[in-house]
Scaffold this motif. Structure first.
Motif, PDB file in Angstrom:
ATOM      1  N   TYR A  39       0.882  -2.226  -4.948  1.00  0.00           N
ATOM      2  CA  TYR A  39      -0.177  -2.603  -5.873  1.00  0.00           C
ATOM      3  C   TYR A  39      -1.367  -1.673  -5.694  1.00  0.00           C
ATOM      4  O   TYR A  39      -1.494  -1.033  -4.637  1.00  0.00           O
ATOM      5  CB  TYR A  39      -0.576  -4.061  -5.632  1.00  0.00           C
ATOM      6  CG  TYR A  39       0.543  -5.017  -5.978  1.00  0.00           C
ATOM      7  CD1 TYR A  39       0.743  -5.406  -7.291  1.00  0.00           C
ATOM      8  CD2 TYR A  39       1.406  -5.487  -4.992  1.00  0.00           C
ATOM      9  CE1 TYR A  39       1.777  -6.265  -7.623  1.00  0.00           C
ATOM     10  CE2 TYR A  39       2.449  -6.347  -5.319  1.00  0.00           C
ATOM     11  CZ  TYR A  39       2.629  -6.724  -6.628  1.00  0.00           C
ATOM     12  OH  TYR A  39       3.660  -7.558  -6.961  1.00  0.00           O
ATOM     13  N   PRO A  40      -2.215  -1.587  -6.679  1.00  0.00           N
ATOM     14  CA  PRO A  40      -3.381  -0.706  -6.545  1.00  0.00           C
ATOM     15  C   PRO A  40      -4.140  -0.996  -5.246  1.00  0.00           C
ATOM     16  O   PRO A  40      -4.371  -2.150  -4.902  1.00  0.00           O
ATOM     17  CB  PRO A  40      -4.237  -1.046  -7.772  1.00  0.00           C
ATOM     18  CG  PRO A  40      -3.263  -1.584  -8.757  1.00  0.00           C
ATOM     19  CD  PRO A  40      -2.197  -2.289  -7.947  1.00  0.00           C
ATOM     20  N   GLY A  41      -4.447   0.058  -4.522  1.00  0.00           N
ATOM     21  CA  GLY A  41      -5.177  -0.099  -3.274  1.00  0.00           C
ATOM     22  C   GLY A  41      -4.290  -0.221  -2.053  1.00  0.00           C
ATOM     23  O   GLY A  41      -4.770  -0.221  -0.930  1.00  0.00           O
ATOM     24  N   GLN A  42      -2.962  -0.369  -2.246  1.00  0.00           N
ATOM     25  CA  GLN A  42      -2.041  -0.454  -1.112  1.00  0.00           C
ATOM     26  C   GLN A  42      -1.412   0.918  -0.875  1.00  0.00           C
ATOM     27  O   GLN A  42      -1.213   1.699  -1.786  1.00  0.00           O
ATOM     28  CB  GLN A  42      -0.924  -1.455  -1.376  1.00  0.00           C
ATOM     29  CG  GLN A  42      -1.368  -2.880  -1.368  1.00  0.00           C
ATOM     30  CD  GLN A  42      -0.185  -3.818  -1.556  1.00  0.00           C
ATOM     31  OE1 GLN A  42       0.819  -3.440  -2.134  1.00  0.00           O
ATOM     32  NE2 GLN A  42      -0.331  -5.043  -1.094  1.00  0.00           N
TER      33      GLN A  42
END
Length: 67
Positions: A63-66
Motif C-alpha cells: 500500500y502507499p507508504g509501505q
C-alpha cells in the motif's frame, strides 16, 4: 459449535457491534478506543478451517507508504 469457535464468533460479533456504535452520533470515542483495543487483544486464534489453507495475513499488495 466448539467452545473455541464460540469465543471467536462472540468476540468478532462484539467488534462488529462496536464498529456500528462508532458510527452513531455522539458515540463515546474513549469507550470505543478502550473497548476496541481490549477486544482485539483478546481475540483468540481463528478456529481451524476458518481461513483458507496457506493464508498469510502479511502477504498481499503493498500500500502507499509501505516498502
Amino acid at each position: 459449535m466448539c467452545g473455541h469457535c464460540e469465543d471467536y464468533a462472540r468476540t468478532v460479533a462484539l467488534l462488529g457491534d462496536l464498529a456500528l456504535y462508532g458510527h452513531l452520533p455522539g458515540a463515546d470515542r474513549t469507550f470505543i478506543e478502550t473497548v476496541g483495543t481490549s477486544l482485539a487483544a483478546s481475540l483468540p486464534e481463528p478456529p481451524p478451517g476458518f481461513l483458507p489453507p496457506g493464508y498469510d495475513p502479511n502477504d498481499g499488495p503493498e500500500y502507499p507508504g509501505q516498502r
